[in-house]
Scaffold this motif. Sequence first.
Motif, short mmCIF file in Angstrom:
data_model
loop_
_atom_site.label_atom_id
_atom_site.label_comp_id
_atom_site.label_asym_id
_atom_site.label_seq_id
_atom_site.Cartn_x
_atom_site.Cartn_y
_atom_site.Cartn_z
N ASN A 56 0.85 -1.19 0.00
CA ASN A 56 0.00 0.00 0.00
C ASN A 56 0.89 1.24 0.00
O ASN A 56 2.11 1.16 0.19
N LEU A 57 0.29 2.39 -0.24
CA LEU A 57 1.10 3.59 -0.49
C LEU A 57 1.93 4.01 0.72
O LEU A 57 3.07 4.45 0.56
N GLU A 58 1.39 3.87 1.91
CA GLU A 58 2.15 4.25 3.10
C GLU A 58 3.40 3.37 3.24
O GLU A 58 4.51 3.87 3.46
N SER A 59 3.20 2.06 3.12
CA SER A 59 4.35 1.15 3.22
C SER A 59 5.32 1.37 2.07
O SER A 59 6.55 1.32 2.24
N GLY A 60 4.76 1.64 0.88
CA GLY A 60 5.60 1.87 -0.28
C GLY A 60 6.47 3.10 -0.11
O GLY A 60 7.67 3.10 -0.46
N GLU A 61 5.90 4.17 0.44
CA GLU A 61 6.69 5.39 0.65
C GLU A 61 7.84 5.12 1.62
O GLU A 61 8.98 5.56 1.41
N LYS A 62 7.57 4.36 2.69
CA LYS A 62 8.62 4.03 3.65
C LYS A 62 9.70 3.17 3.00
O LYS A 62 10.90 3.37 3.24
N TYR A 63 9.27 2.22 2.18
CA TYR A 63 10.21 1.32 1.52
C TYR A 63 11.17 2.09 0.61
O TYR A 63 12.40 1.90 0.67
N TYR A 64 10.61 2.99 -0.23
CA TYR A 64 11.48 3.72 -1.16
C TYR A 64 12.28 4.81 -0.46
O TYR A 64 13.39 5.15 -0.88
N THR A 65 11.76 5.33 0.64
CA THR A 65 12.55 6.28 1.45
C THR A 65 13.77 5.57 2.03
O THR A 65 14.89 6.13 2.03
#
Length: 448
Positions: A56-65
């Motif tokens: 999901n977008l929240e987890s995705g943002e953390k992953y790419y950060t």
Amino acid sequence: KVGDRVVATANVYTKILRERVDKVFGGEIDTITEIDGKWCALSRSKGWLPLQYVMNLESGEKYYTARIEKNDKDFDAWAIRSMIRFEKGQLASALADINKSIDLNQSNPVTFNNRGIILNAMGRLQEAMVNLEQAIRMNPDYADAHENKGLVSVALGKPKEALQSYDKAISLRENNPWAYINRGTARSNSGDYAGAKADFLQALGMDKDISDTYVGLSVVYLAENDLDKAHRFASEAISKNSRDGLAFAQRGWTNFKLKKLDEAISDLDQAIRFAPKLSLAFSNRGVVYTEQGNHEQAIKDLNRAISLNPNVAVSYTNRAAAYFVAREYEKGLKDLKKAIELSPNLADTANLLGWILATCSNDKFRDGQEAKKQALRACELTQWKEWSFVDTLAAAEAELGNFDEAVKQETKALELAPEDVRSKCEERLQLYQDGKPCRDELSKSVNG
């Protein structure tokens, strides 16, 4: 969960049983439509892929950060985080990320396409176009870039260029329903309702679950004055996506045309709830409030519509109608002048201006010659098929003292008029036969 927007974290083939049927690319953002155990289906791809390849977008943002923190030269991570932030409405952060990605790697047309998308959403249309054209120069067969160029061309008021871009996108990828939806919308906006209907039906044949298709068909049927079909397709759009603000706005406007004013307000309330920056919803709700006589609330809504998008002529026309009902003629005429400046070929604006100049009860604001000029303009723009515009021309002729011509034009208007307004036309015809001008500006300020 089903309905979640997710980002793919790797290039992966989708499958039906053991057969590969499609490919999802790392960084691609899509919506989960089904889940079966450890597998999911996405809206833009055929087949199934393992859930382990989406976040999901929240987890995705953390992953790419985390990837960026580990290696700040990871241009793919910057680019993907950019689009996640774009999806979340964080436009400034999205633009900063995509700029960083392009600084690190200027050879990827996808990042120029995506920067064009972000700049378009920010209203920086010329810059968006520059980036999309760069993406196309780098890859002339990049269908998404051609499609996005069409969207920007529409926003720039260049319908011919938009259609050329959509034609190219479709020639490159015929199985994309969104290209047909976007081309259908462009055709509808330019008055080519037959072409628009063909495009929307083509999209419907490819995917029956996209609410925008049904909204487009509703718009076409409303233009054809088939109110029942317009309402049915708008309702179908809502059934496909119960949070689609544009679908509620379309059904609300259809309810207004059906004279179901309370239902119209209810739908437009929902439209604003789900799409709080949709200027169209505020503009249309303002029209309904004007019809109900609540001009104070109408003007408030129309002020909001104009603040959200100050370049839409029809919002000024609608606010002018509300001002006229409130007898604030100078403000109304100022709005009509602005509307004509923005869109010289908007027949409704010319008609409303002609009507007020011909019939206003305040002598200061009447001008028979200019009223006739504007009424003729409205009639010519609509091939003399709109009863209300011919009715306005009759009122202008009467204001000039040309009662024989006024009788002639009002008789034409009566022939075109629907049953529910014929009595008003007959009243005006009797006035002109008696050698009297019309002084009835408020009754048609809204409905006309």
